[in-house]
Motif scaffolding. Structure first.
Motif, PDB file in Angstrom:
ATOM      1  N   HIS A  44      37.240 -84.842 -52.221  1.00 51.73           N
ATOM      2  CA  HIS A  44      37.442 -86.036 -51.401  1.00 51.73           C
ATOM      3  C   HIS A  44      36.901 -87.299 -52.059  1.00 51.73           C
ATOM      4  O   HIS A  44      37.033 -88.377 -51.500  1.00 51.73           O
ATOM      5  N   GLU A  46      33.860 -88.453 -52.485  1.00 54.51           N
ATOM      6  CA  GLU A  46      32.887 -89.155 -51.664  1.00 54.51           C
ATOM      7  C   GLU A  46      31.447 -88.861 -52.056  1.00 54.51           C
ATOM      8  O   GLU A  46      30.550 -89.609 -51.680  1.00 54.51           O
ATOM      9  N   SER A  47      31.191 -87.775 -52.786  1.00 55.58           N
ATOM     10  CA  SER A  47      29.814 -87.426 -53.116  1.00 55.58           C
ATOM     11  C   SER A  47      29.713 -86.931 -54.551  1.00 55.58           C
ATOM     12  O   SER A  47      30.711 -86.588 -55.189  1.00 55.58           O
ATOM     13  N   ARG A 131      35.359 -94.178 -57.004  1.00 56.36           N
ATOM     14  CA  ARG A 131      35.162 -94.298 -55.563  1.00 56.36           C
ATOM     15  C   ARG A 131      33.801 -93.748 -55.123  1.00 56.36           C
ATOM     16  O   ARG A 131      33.222 -94.209 -54.145  1.00 56.36           O
ATOM     17  N   VAL A 132      33.315 -92.739 -55.859  1.00 54.56           N
ATOM     18  CA  VAL A 132      32.068 -92.091 -55.457  1.00 54.56           C
ATOM     19  C   VAL A 132      30.899 -93.067 -55.552  1.00 54.56           C
ATOM     20  O   VAL A 132      29.919 -92.948 -54.801  1.00 54.56           O
ATOM     21  N   HIS A 135      30.186 -94.437 -52.225  1.00 54.00           N
ATOM     22  CA  HIS A 135      29.827 -93.533 -51.131  1.00 54.00           C
ATOM     23  C   HIS A 135      28.507 -92.797 -51.341  1.00 54.00           C
ATOM     24  O   HIS A 135      27.894 -92.363 -50.362  1.00 54.00           O
TER      25      HIS A 135
END
Length: 518
Positions: A44, A46-47, A131-132, A135
């Motif tokens: 995803h 995100e992490s 993107r990470v 986040h």
């Protein structure tokens, strides 16, 4: 630490298996056009755990692509090489370059979809990993730069690998999800290699010699946990050297290999002075503490792990699956073997530690071949079997795929310097390998009677047997000087490249067959 890395590998292998499953099971024409689909639902972005899994997943996909149907050895070792098939017609077709025969093995090997899964995964990582940063505060710009450099290096290496096999291949530099992408035509291999070279030149500026050098960790681990897994700066220069050699750009080969010779110790890499290492981990080539296992204490240049400790060992995807027989596994004869004539034509000196005669006992040395006195000797240079014992019909192999090592690059540099006329330096490098194997040094006085370039390739044949180089070495050798009329003709007519899968041609109107196989 081992438990943590097992978890990483487990998650990344799920991603890789999902990608391969989608490629192989879909009826969508786009997946044969070529296939660049790879599942992203598991990631995803995100992490930091997402980037970690995706990064290791890329390496897993690349290894899977290289070993599927034992492809690495089919492409580079068995074709026109020293191995002979024992009663398997499909393997004989590979060995004899009869690649358009109707065998499932040949059709599968002719399909490039699994390599485009790697390329798509790398492109997706390059696009999505930033993107990470938004986040997860644990993910730093430093992390991102290292990760993207590896993704670019993996993509470049994959394109180089495909060009050696198929010549012109579609050049795709963006990711595509859900199968929604156009059909792609083939790109001139020179343009593909130009792109790959530029990617690597930029990547090596970022790639470190070692990851996680104390006190700084990389994804929670120190360098010893990463040294046989990730591409580093030496890996990048090694791939650049081979890309240049494939194109005959030997000035570049000399420059890239000079950097390697000046800096390899920074990546904890060493020469393999011994054939059979001791159980204490002394550096060596064969055996359960040699270079093909994770018991080997030093780093590696371009290596794809299959460690038992990470749950990566398998019954297939290893050369042992084809080369071993009694007393290692429960079968009378191997699928492929090196004939006695080939052995004696390659290994000419009794003192050769790879294969020769022990002057004390009078017995043949068995570091490369077992039971030479039998009609069919067993190639046992690579024999990493769980616990080192005969497991009958359920043998599980744990050998790493070593794409290149320091000895190979030393001989590649000798090749380049010989072509460039720098004979003294080339001879010094050739003799480095000869001295380690206890064979006679090559002398300057022999230049007129024993061509230096021939001696370099003969040494590569001995040293690298079973490692996936023989066919590509023969191509380079015959490009430098014609030693085999049949192979020279194949080079001129494009016959060195594999045909393209009928499945790919049927479902992508932009793709045309390699003309040699029409």
């Amino acid at each position: 630490m081992i438990v943590m890395l097992k978890n990483i590998y487990f998650k990344s292998c799920l991603i890789a298996l999902c990608a391969i499953s989608q490629i192989n099971s879909s009826c969508n024409k786009a997946l044969d056009a070529p296939s660049v689909e790879v599942s992203t639902e598991e990631v995803h972005w995100e992490s930091v755990s997402d980037t970690k899994a995706a990064l290791i997943g890329m390496y897993g996909l690349l290894r899977a692509a290289m070993v599927d149907n034992n492809a690495h050895w089919m492409y580079g070792e068995f074709r026109s090489g020293d191995f002979t098939s024992y009663r398997r017609q499909d393997l004989s077709a590979v060995i004899n370059s009869e690649l358009n025969k109707s065998y499932d093995l040949l059709e599968n090997l002719s399909n490039w979809r699994r390599f485009y899964a790697v390329i798509n995964a790398a492109s997706l990582f390059i696009e999505k990993a930033p993107r990470v940063l938004q986040h997860d505060s644990r993910y730093t710009q430093f992390n991102l730069d290292l990760d993207i450099a590896q993704a670019r290096a993996i993509r470049a290496f994959t394109y180089f690998y495909m060009v050696r096999v198929w010549g012109d291949v579609p050049l795709i530099t963006s990711s595509f999800d859900n199968g929604k992408f156009p059909e792609f035509a083939r790109t001139d291999y020179r343009d593909v290699l130009t792109f790959a070279e530029q990617e690597l030149i930029e990547a090596v500026e970022v790639l470190p010699f070692r990851y996680g050098v104390a006190p700084q960790q990389y994804y929670g681990s120190f360098s010893t946990n990463w040294q046989k897994i990730l591409f580093n700066k030496i890996s990048g220069y090694a791939i650049l050297a081979h890309m240049s050699a494939w194109q005959g750009k030997y000035l570049d080969v000399a420059a890239y290999t000079q950097f390697i010779m000046d800096n390899y110790t920074q990546s904890n890499i060493t020469y393999l002075n011994n054939i059979a290492p001791s159980s204490t981990g002394t550096a060596g080539l064969a055996g359960n503490f040699g270079i093909f296992t994770n018991n080997f204490q030093f780093g590696q240049i371009v290596n794809f792990s299959a460690a038992y400790s990470y749950g990566e060992a398998t019954p297939s995807g290893h050369i042992e699956q084809l080369t071993l027989a009694t007393p290692y596994v429960n079968r009378a004869n191997p699928d492929v073997y090196v004939s006695k004539d080939s052995i004696t034509s390659a290994f000419l000196e009794r003192n050769d530690r790879r294969f020769g005669v022990d002057t004390v006992s009078g017995l043949f040395r068995e570091n490369y071949f077992k039971d030479y006195s039998n009609e069919i000797p067993v190639f046992n240079k690579i024999k990493i079997i769980r616990d080192g014992v005969n497991e009958g019909n359920y043998a599980v192999f744990g050998s790493n795929l070593v794409f290149t090592r320091l000895e190979e690059l030393t001989l590649l540099r000798a090749e380049a310097l010989a072509v460039l006329g720098q004979h003294i330096k080339a001879i010094e490098l050739l003799n480095v390998i000869k001295a380690m194997r206890f064979t006679s040094s090559y002398q300057v006085s022999e230049l007129d009677t024993k061509p230096l370039i021939d001696e370099v390739f003969k040494e590569r044949r001995r040293e690298l047997m079973g490692e996936g180089w023989r066919f590509f070495d023969l191509v380079r050798w015959n490009r430098i000087k014609s030693t085999d009329a049949k192979l020279t003709d194949m080079i001129q007519k494009g016959g060195i490249y594999w045909p393209i899968s009928r499945n790919v041609l049927r479902n992508n109107r932009q793709i045309t067959q390699n003309t040699y196989w029409n």
